[in-house]
Scaffold this motif. Sequence first.
Motif, mmCIF file in Angstrom:
data_model
loop_
_atom_site.group_PDB
_atom_site.id
_atom_site.type_symbol
_atom_site.label_atom_id
_atom_site.label_comp_id
_atom_site.label_asym_id
_atom_site.label_seq_id
_atom_site.Cartn_x
_atom_site.Cartn_y
_atom_site.Cartn_z
ATOM 1 N N ASN A 1 0.822 -1.216 0.000
ATOM 2 C CA ASN A 1 0.000 0.000 0.000
ATOM 3 C C ASN A 1 0.857 1.268 0.000
ATOM 4 N N VAL A 2 2.146 1.105 0.365
ATOM 5 C CA VAL A 2 3.058 2.257 0.323
ATOM 6 C C VAL A 2 3.477 2.409 -1.138
ATOM 7 N N SER A 3 2.612 2.932 -1.944
ATOM 8 C CA SER A 3 2.700 2.816 -3.403
ATOM 9 C C SER A 3 3.873 3.577 -4.015
ATOM 10 N N LYS A 4 4.428 4.562 -3.297
ATOM 11 C CA LYS A 4 5.543 5.346 -3.851
ATOM 12 C C LYS A 4 6.913 4.812 -3.452
ATOM 13 N N LEU A 5 6.919 3.677 -2.780
ATOM 14 C CA LEU A 5 8.186 3.122 -2.270
ATOM 15 C C LEU A 5 9.150 2.822 -3.408
ATOM 16 N N ARG A 6 10.367 3.344 -3.283
ATOM 17 C CA ARG A 6 11.421 3.133 -4.292
ATOM 18 C C ARG A 6 12.506 2.187 -3.782
ATOM 19 N N ILE A 7 12.774 2.238 -2.471
ATOM 20 C CA ILE A 7 13.823 1.398 -1.876
ATOM 21 C C ILE A 7 13.255 0.685 -0.656
ATOM 22 N N LEU A 8 13.394 -0.658 -0.645
ATOM 23 C CA LEU A 8 12.948 -1.451 0.494
ATOM 24 C C LEU A 8 14.083 -2.388 0.880
ATOM 25 N N GLU A 9 14.699 -2.117 2.030
ATOM 26 C CA GLU A 9 15.835 -2.918 2.493
ATOM 27 C C GLU A 9 15.492 -3.574 3.829
ATOM 28 N N LEU A 10 15.343 -4.910 3.781
ATOM 29 C CA LEU A 10 14.964 -5.686 4.961
ATOM 30 C C LEU A 10 16.012 -6.742 5.321
ATOM 31 N N GLU A 11 17.213 -6.637 4.754
ATOM 32 C CA GLU A 11 18.196 -7.703 4.933
ATOM 33 C C GLU A 11 18.662 -7.813 6.384
ATOM 34 N N LYS A 12 19.170 -9.020 6.688
ATOM 35 C CA LYS A 12 19.729 -9.336 8.004
ATOM 36 C C LYS A 12 18.705 -9.138 9.121
ATOM 37 N N ASN A 13 17.541 -9.743 8.916
ATOM 38 C CA ASN A 13 16.537 -9.853 9.977
ATOM 39 C C ASN A 13 16.192 -11.325 10.128
ATOM 40 N N SER A 14 15.030 -11.605 10.676
ATOM 41 C CA SER A 14 14.609 -13.000 10.879
ATOM 42 C C SER A 14 13.253 -13.261 10.241
ATOM 43 N N PHE A 15 12.946 -12.565 9.139
ATOM 44 C CA PHE A 15 11.694 -12.807 8.426
ATOM 45 C C PHE A 15 11.695 -14.215 7.836
ATOM 46 N N PHE A 16 10.512 -14.835 7.829
ATOM 47 C CA PHE A 16 10.400 -16.169 7.235
ATOM 48 C C PHE A 16 9.101 -16.249 6.441
ATOM 49 N N GLY A 17 8.958 -17.362 5.723
ATOM 50 C CA GLY A 17 7.745 -17.540 4.943
ATOM 51 C C GLY A 17 7.892 -17.042 3.519
ATOM 52 N N LEU A 18 6.774 -16.991 2.826
ATOM 53 C CA LEU A 18 6.770 -16.632 1.412
ATOM 54 C C LEU A 18 7.015 -15.146 1.202
ATOM 55 N N ILE A 19 7.607 -14.836 0.050
ATOM 56 C CA ILE A 19 7.713 -13.437 -0.377
ATOM 57 C C ILE A 19 6.337 -13.024 -0.865
#
Length: 700
Positions: free
Chosen positions: A27-45
Amino acid sequence: MSSASNLEELYLWGNNLSGNIPGSISNVSKLRILELEKNSFFGLIPDTLGNLRYLRILDLAFNPLNGILPISISNLSTSLQELWVDHCKIRGNIPMEIGSLSNAILLDLSFNTLSGPIPTTIGRLKNLQLLNLNGNKLQGSVPHDLCGLKRLFQLSLGANELDGPLPTCLSDLTSLRNLYLFSNKLHSQIPLTFWSLKDILEVDLSSNNLSGSLPLDIGNLKVLVSLNLSRNLLSTDIPSTIGSLHELQVLNLSRNRLQGPIPKSLGDLTSLKSLDLSNNNLSGVIPKSLEKLYDLNYFNVSFNRLEGEIPSGGPFLNFTAKSFMKNYALCGSPRLQVSPCKNKIHPKFKKTALHALRYVLPTFASIIIVLAVIIVYKKGQRGNMNLATAEDLIPLKKRRRISYNQLLQGTGGFSGNNLLGSGSCGSVYKGTLSDGTEVAIKVFNLQIDGAYKSFDIECEVMSNILHRNLVKVITCCSTIDFKALVLEFMPNGSLEKWLYSYNYALDILQRINIMIDVASALEYLHLGHPIPIIHCDLKPSNVLLDEDMVAHVGDFGIAKLLGEGDSIKQTMTLATVGYMAPEYGSVGIISTKSDVYSYGILLIETFTRKKPTDEIFDGEMSIKHWMKTSLSNEIIGVIDSSLVQEMDEYFVIKANCISSIMRLALDCSAELPEDRLDMKNVVSMLKNIRREYLNNITQD
């Protein structure tokens, strides 16, 4: 978060965030950069990430996602430039739809458990510069479609299960700087076309089943820094041309089936830090030339069939027994756990030899006297003959005899149509020998003072030196009234032509390469020859270019050889105005540092396209002072405008590169000889500038 409708960049890397990646982030429709590396997220993209139509960078690396790559990722095709999904436990196949990411520059899916073939659709990603699929379970062959990625500078497909041969079309990837295909099941020979990747920096093809031989063409990879071909099935000899890879720092050919001797030319790899030739079938001795490799800190020739004395100088002082174990018959220092070398003649053999010589020597001496009488007699009979044939100073086994009539015929009677140029001592013609070889023939004008001396000097100097960056003398042709040098033909003419002719142009890299070639030639003349040689007349017209644009220094008409123990010499012969060092022009004092000064002026001229005698330089304003002033103010205003413009994509990189070269040029052309660099340092510094320039261009 989803109500932050104007948010453009979101950085959450390096936290302990867990759970699923929320789909509502779309919903953050203007997002240009999304950096989530080095966390503990799991599951499907989340499929909904495909709705982020402006997203340029998506970084999910180092999260235990343990899912698959969604087909919906292709919805990002109009915007996505960088996709990082490495170390995420991603499984399954790489979807064919990944070929829709038409603006992708970087794609990193390394160190997952991806399987199946590499999609041929990746070949559609024409803007891709980096593709990293290392550390997966990919199968099948390396697709030929990858050869269409003309902008690719790094291709990493190592540690997979790929098989089949290397595509011959890899040579089409002219932007490629790093190639990693280690630990696969590739087989067959390395294609000959592969060795034409002349700008590649790192190659790792280790741990495959590659067979065949290493070709002479390996010497084409002039800027190669690291080469790892270990754990393959390569056979036959190591080619001597490998010694021309002067930038090489790491060479690993271990665990193959290589045989024959270790080439002496490896001693020319002065940048080498690591050399592993272990576990082959190499024979013969370890060349003493390797003692010159002062930067070598790792060396391994164990498990071969080598013999003879282990070198003891240079880096060999630091190597241990582990470097030499399990060979045929090596000898040397006890600390290396080998037998001592037997240099002394056994007393019994010595007595037998002396007894034999007592009877052999008188007979041998008699034979020599008879032969000497015959030779003197025959010389006397030939004394009055005036044959117009070549009397070159090249060793007998390399001598080629060419008659005046052959030269006359090969140049169309020294026709003006074959005239390449004229100089202070004569003219140069293009000619064709009877076997079809094209040559340049320098005919001396014997009416000019000093022509005879100039011919003698060039014959003496050029016939006894051999280096890839010096013009090769085929022979010297001399009669009473005709003197000529027959030289290797340079189809691309002189550096002067390329700098000042309207329809010729050189880019930054070409100019750097040419000046490295010239510096290498001078380094050889000053330091690589038993008697130091001073060229004395370095200028653009004396720098000639072959068909591959490799530079060769020529015209040694006023060159000087330093006597034993001499570092300077005095001469009455003056060189070209503008290029002479101050001490040369004023009192005739020359040294190797005189050439360094001339080189500095030539370096400035090559990048500014301004001769040192240009009309703008008068009074106190010399080309050197002009450059010194410009470096402290605005250098772009004085650099050749064809090299860099403020609107250039790589303006800053180019400007910094040329500034570094100009600072080096000023260090070469210092007023006092003792303040100037020597050519060994110049070569090293210029190569470092080139390496930094190439790295910056490819990483920018």
